[in-house]
Design a protein around this motif. Structure first.
Motif, PDB file in Angstrom:
ATOM      1  N   MET A  24      25.286  45.989   6.408  1.00 45.56           N
ATOM      2  CA  MET A  24      26.270  45.795   8.056  1.00 45.56           C
ATOM      3  C   MET A  24      24.656  47.114   8.604  1.00 45.56           C
ATOM      4  O   MET A  24      25.148  48.548   8.790  1.00 45.56           O
ATOM      5  CB  MET A  24      27.146  46.758   7.382  1.00 45.56           C
ATOM      6  CG  MET A  24      28.161  46.149   6.620  1.00 45.56           C
ATOM      7  SD  MET A  24      28.745  44.768   7.248  1.00 45.56           S
ATOM      8  CE  MET A  24      28.309  43.565   5.834  1.00 45.56           C
ATOM      9  N   ALA A  25      23.696  46.294   9.131  1.00 47.32           N
ATOM     10  CA  ALA A  25      22.959  46.942  10.033  1.00 47.32           C
ATOM     11  C   ALA A  25      23.341  47.234  11.867  1.00 47.32           C
ATOM     12  O   ALA A  25      24.549  46.870  12.048  1.00 47.32           O
ATOM     13  CB  ALA A  25      21.757  46.281  10.147  1.00 47.32           C
ATOM     14  N   GLY A  26      23.475  48.506  12.017  1.00 50.55           N
ATOM     15  CA  GLY A  26      23.655  48.604  13.083  1.00 50.55           C
ATOM     16  C   GLY A  26      24.614  49.737  13.079  1.00 50.55           C
ATOM     17  O   GLY A  26      25.059  50.212  12.055  1.00 50.55           O
ATOM     18  N   GLU A  27      25.516  50.407  14.541  1.00 51.28           N
ATOM     19  CA  GLU A  27      26.250  51.747  14.566  1.00 51.28           C
ATOM     20  C   GLU A  27      27.667  50.737  14.498  1.00 51.28           C
ATOM     21  O   GLU A  27      27.556  49.193  14.294  1.00 51.28           O
ATOM     22  CB  GLU A  27      26.455  52.129  15.596  1.00 51.28           C
ATOM     23  CG  GLU A  27      24.879  52.492  16.027  1.00 51.28           C
ATOM     24  CD  GLU A  27      25.134  53.876  17.509  1.00 51.28           C
ATOM     25  OE1 GLU A  27      25.909  53.715  18.054  1.00 51.28           O
ATOM     26  OE2 GLU A  27      23.838  54.254  17.659  1.00 51.28           O
ATOM     27  N   PHE A  28      28.291  51.821  14.176  1.00 47.61           N
ATOM     28  CA  PHE A  28      29.841  51.268  13.997  1.00 47.61           C
ATOM     29  C   PHE A  28      30.564  49.982  14.865  1.00 47.61           C
ATOM     30  O   PHE A  28      29.916  50.503  15.964  1.00 47.61           O
ATOM     31  CB  PHE A  28      30.852  52.132  13.511  1.00 47.61           C
ATOM     32  CG  PHE A  28      32.468  51.972  12.711  1.00 47.61           C
ATOM     33  CD1 PHE A  28      32.826  51.570  11.610  1.00 47.61           C
ATOM     34  CD2 PHE A  28      32.967  51.256  14.312  1.00 47.61           C
ATOM     35  CE1 PHE A  28      34.085  51.223  11.834  1.00 47.61           C
ATOM     36  CE2 PHE A  28      34.747  51.216  13.559  1.00 47.61           C
ATOM     37  CZ  PHE A  28      34.846  50.840  12.586  1.00 47.61           C
ATOM     38  N   GLY A  29      30.109  49.077  14.602  1.00 47.02           N
ATOM     39  CA  GLY A  29      30.962  48.105  15.668  1.00 47.02           C
ATOM     40  C   GLY A  29      31.024  47.360  16.651  1.00 47.02           C
ATOM     41  O   GLY A  29      30.943  47.328  17.620  1.00 47.02           O
ATOM     42  N   THR A  30      29.027  47.013  16.581  1.00 47.81           N
ATOM     43  CA  THR A  30      28.091  46.557  17.575  1.00 47.81           C
ATOM     44  C   THR A  30      28.151  45.351  17.123  1.00 47.81           C
ATOM     45  O   THR A  30      27.239  44.632  17.502  1.00 47.81           O
ATOM     46  CB  THR A  30      26.987  47.966  17.496  1.00 47.81           C
ATOM     47  OG1 THR A  30      26.510  47.879  16.343  1.00 47.81           O
ATOM     48  CG2 THR A  30      27.457  49.145  17.963  1.00 47.81           C
ATOM     49  N   ARG A  31      28.225  44.542  15.801  1.00 44.96           N
ATOM     50  CA  ARG A  31      27.996  43.652  15.406  1.00 44.96           C
ATOM     51  C   ARG A  31      29.387  42.637  15.580  1.00 44.96           C
ATOM     52  O   ARG A  31      31.088  43.677  15.019  1.00 44.96           O
ATOM     53  CB  ARG A  31      27.641  44.027  13.681  1.00 44.96           C
ATOM     54  CG  ARG A  31      27.230  42.207  13.966  1.00 44.96           C
ATOM     55  CD  ARG A  31      26.778  42.272  12.063  1.00 44.96           C
ATOM     56  NE  ARG A  31      26.795  40.504  10.792  1.00 44.96           N
ATOM     57  CZ  ARG A  31      26.840  40.735  10.186  1.00 44.96           C
ATOM     58  NH1 ARG A  31      26.861  41.639   9.409  1.00 44.96           N
ATOM     59  NH2 ARG A  31      26.966  39.011   9.303  1.00 44.96           N
ATOM     60  N   PHE A  32      29.160  41.401  15.818  1.00 45.56           N
ATOM     61  CA  PHE A  32      30.737  40.654  15.784  1.00 45.56           C
ATOM     62  C   PHE A  32      30.162  39.545  15.460  1.00 45.56           C
ATOM     63  O   PHE A  32      29.287  38.776  15.638  1.00 45.56           O
ATOM     64  CB  PHE A  32      31.230  40.776  17.621  1.00 45.56           C
ATOM     65  CG  PHE A  32      31.613  42.064  18.516  1.00 45.56           C
ATOM     66  CD1 PHE A  32      32.663  42.512  17.657  1.00 45.56           C
ATOM     67  CD2 PHE A  32      30.557  42.624  19.070  1.00 45.56           C
ATOM     68  CE1 PHE A  32      32.839  44.037  18.964  1.00 45.56           C
ATOM     69  CE2 PHE A  32      31.048  44.309  19.373  1.00 45.56           C
ATOM     70  CZ  PHE A  32      31.815  44.196  19.277  1.00 45.56           C
ATOM     71  N   MET A  33      31.547  39.138  14.693  1.00 43.01           N
ATOM     72  CA  MET A  33      31.603  37.082  15.099  1.00 43.01           C
ATOM     73  C   MET A  33      31.353  36.511  15.633  1.00 43.01           C
ATOM     74  O   MET A  33      31.723  37.029  17.223  1.00 43.01           O
ATOM     75  CB  MET A  33      32.378  37.062  13.821  1.00 43.01           C
ATOM     76  CG  MET A  33      33.043  37.668  12.900  1.00 43.01           C
ATOM     77  SD  MET A  33      31.857  38.085  11.579  1.00 43.01           S
ATOM     78  CE  MET A  33      31.830  36.210  10.627  1.00 43.01           C
ATOM     79  N   ASP A  34      30.554  34.774  15.529  1.00 43.41           N
ATOM     80  CA  ASP A  34      30.829  33.673  16.918  1.00 43.41           C
ATOM     81  C   ASP A  34      31.880  33.631  17.714  1.00 43.41           C
ATOM     82  O   ASP A  34      31.123  33.469  18.221  1.00 43.41           O
ATOM     83  CB  ASP A  34      29.924  33.673  16.816  1.00 43.41           C
ATOM     84  CG  ASP A  34      30.160  32.795  15.298  1.00 43.41           C
ATOM     85  OD1 ASP A  34      31.246  32.245  14.854  1.00 43.41           O
ATOM     86  OD2 ASP A  34      29.433  31.527  14.871  1.00 43.41           O
ATOM     87  N   GLN A  35      32.867  34.051  17.753  1.00 44.26           N
ATOM     88  CA  GLN A  35      34.122  33.316  17.661  1.00 44.26           C
ATOM     89  C   GLN A  35      35.003  35.050  18.127  1.00 44.26           C
ATOM     90  O   GLN A  35      35.472  35.198  16.911  1.00 44.26           O
ATOM     91  CB  GLN A  35      34.143  32.100  16.703  1.00 44.26           C
ATOM     92  CG  GLN A  35      33.532  31.219  17.084  1.00 44.26           C
ATOM     93  CD  GLN A  35      34.345  29.655  16.644  1.00 44.26           C
ATOM     94  OE1 GLN A  35      34.731  29.254  15.970  1.00 44.26           O
ATOM     95  NE2 GLN A  35      34.515  28.606  18.032  1.00 44.26           N
ATOM     96  N   MET A  36      35.962  34.434  18.777  1.00 42.24           N
ATOM     97  CA  MET A  36      37.230  35.210  18.905  1.00 42.24           C
ATOM     98  C   MET A  36      38.195  34.292  19.678  1.00 42.24           C
ATOM     99  O   MET A  36      38.365  33.150  19.610  1.00 42.24           O
ATOM    100  CB  MET A  36      37.308  36.476  19.901  1.00 42.24           C
ATOM    101  CG  MET A  36      36.975  35.545  21.708  1.00 42.24           C
ATOM    102  SD  MET A  36      36.954  36.863  22.456  1.00 42.24           S
ATOM    103  CE  MET A  36      36.686  36.461  23.596  1.00 42.24           C
ATOM    104  N   ALA A  37      39.783  34.752  18.968  1.00 44.11           N
ATOM    105  CA  ALA A  37      40.852  34.550  19.214  1.00 44.11           C
ATOM    106  C   ALA A  37      40.993  34.934  20.511  1.00 44.11           C
ATOM    107  O   ALA A  37      41.321  35.774  21.049  1.00 44.11           O
ATOM    108  CB  ALA A  37      42.342  34.574  18.047  1.00 44.11           C
ATOM    109  N   VAL A  38      41.575  33.662  21.117  1.00 43.39           N
ATOM    110  CA  VAL A  38      42.318  34.337  22.850  1.00 43.39           C
ATOM    111  C   VAL A  38      44.356  33.253  23.171  1.00 43.39           C
ATOM    112  O   VAL A  38      43.714  32.373  22.435  1.00 43.39           O
ATOM    113  CB  VAL A  38      41.236  34.289  23.878  1.00 43.39           C
ATOM    114  CG1 VAL A  38      40.258  35.008  23.708  1.00 43.39           C
ATOM    115  CG2 VAL A  38      40.837  32.803  24.186  1.00 43.39           C
ATOM    116  N   SER A  39      44.418  33.857  24.139  1.00 45.17           N
ATOM    117  CA  SER A  39      45.337  33.655  24.434  1.00 45.17           C
ATOM    118  C   SER A  39      45.729  34.170  26.060  1.00 45.17           C
ATOM    119  O   SER A  39      45.218  35.299  26.133  1.00 45.17           O
ATOM    120  CB  SER A  39      47.071  34.074  23.877  1.00 45.17           C
ATOM    121  OG  SER A  39      48.010  33.437  24.414  1.00 45.17           O
TER     122      SER A  39
END
Length: 331
Positions: free
Chosen positions: A1-16
């Motif tokens: 888990m390199a990097g600061e908390f919350g700075t790495r994201f999965m490559d997709q998100m759910a939207v509506s």
């Protein structure tokens, strides 16, 4: 888990998206959104969010912790900001579906998958400073995060601020971007002036919360924290810890706590204090700063009660002990 908390994201998100109603949810690239420069959120802070986690279980499965409670608070924040009413069933489905999609990417404890539902006003209308956005978007971001205490157990320094406020006294229940923005100047000044990690807001001497977490005081078998009202965020972790404390027969006191009583209790050798929240569960407070004086909380180091509270809740989240209150949603 390199990097600061919350700075790495999965490559997709759910939207509506909401216009005349909510669109069917979909998976889209998670690195960008398209907004008109006049979007309501960019000018009038019509935004709220949630923070919850999915955990790899002891049996290898995956579970989301207290999703129902977080979704209910998400709906409440949206309502208080006069954003379009969310469909809680759809939001819950979006969270479960994207976590299931990335189940193989969820790390083993003490790491986890942080979940960030977000709701923003999207109407292009810079003349609506005194009116809500008629359109909006909700999105579910995922961010794998490591152990909050990987760099060593926290022992925080808090500045007690009896003059500033985190946000408007009738707006604290909203988990919205504007509340965090208004607290930032106080936090930055406290870091620069007294090397504080956070500001504990105590308007008129009434101990409330910090810029990003609820506050608890543990004095023997007593756990003292401010009773719920509109002025501060009703934390899900706070609620969970107090529930477990009541299960053990501890004296949980939700009431007013003054700066004077806090400093007096802090002088007791066995006294402990902590900040509760999704990221750390509960992080120990070692020093209080008020009117130019520093006061140790108990020994000034992380104590056994705070650590035990964190361990007990972690064990439930990780599927290592019984989920008596049905807080886990398996996906």
């Amino acid at each position: 888990m390199a990097g600061e908390f919350g700075t790495r994201f999965m490559d997709q998100m759910a939207v509506s998206h909401f216009s005349d109603g909510w669109s069917q949810e979909e998976m889209v690239p998670g690195d960008s959104i398209t907004l008109h420069p006049g979007a309501h959120v960019l000018h009038y802070a019509s935004t709220c969010f949630e923070g919850l986690k999915a955990f790899r279980q002891a049996d290898g499965g995956v579970a989301i912790f207290r999703m129902d409670k977080n979704v209910a608070r998400f709906a409440q924040s949206s309502s208080l900001l006069y954003l379009p009413e969310i469909d809680t069933e759809q939001t819950s489905r979006m969270i479960s579906d994207i976590v299931a999609h990335y189940r193989d990417a969820i790390p083993a404890p003490p790491a986890s998958m942080y979940i960030r539902p977000t709701h923003i006003g999207t109407e292009a209308a810079i003349g609506k400073a005194a009116a809500p956005s008629a359109t909006s978007t909700q999105m579910i971001l995922l961010s794998p995060v490591g152990d909050y205490f990987a760099g060593g157990e926290a022992c925080l320094r808090l500045l007690l601020d009896d003059k500033g406020v985190r946000c408007g006294p009738d707006h604290g229940m909203v988990k919205g971007g504007g509340n965090y923005a208004s607290a930032l100047k106080h936090i930055m000044r406290a870091r620069a002036s007294v090397k504080a990690d956070q500001v504990l807001f105590c308007p008129g001497g009434d101990v409330q919360e910090t810029g990003a977490a609820n506050f608890i005081l543990v004095d023997g078998d007593r756990i003292i924290t401010k009773s719920l009202d509109e002025s501060f965020l009703h934390g899900v972790t706070r609620d969970s810890l107090l529930t477990l404390a009541r299960d053990k027969g501890l004296d949980v006191q939700e009431r007013e706590l003054t700066i004077e009583e806090l400093i007096e209790c802090a002088a007791h050798p066995e006294c402990e204090a902590g900040l509760t929240g999704t990221a750390a569960v509960v992080a120990a407070v070692g020093t209080l700063i008020h009117d130019g004086q520093e006061y140790k909380v108990g020994s000034g180091t992380p104590g056994p009660r705070i650590r035990a509270m964190r361990d007990e809740l972690n064990a439930i989240q990780w599927g290592q002990s019984e989920d008596r209150h049905n807080w886990l949603t398996r996906v």
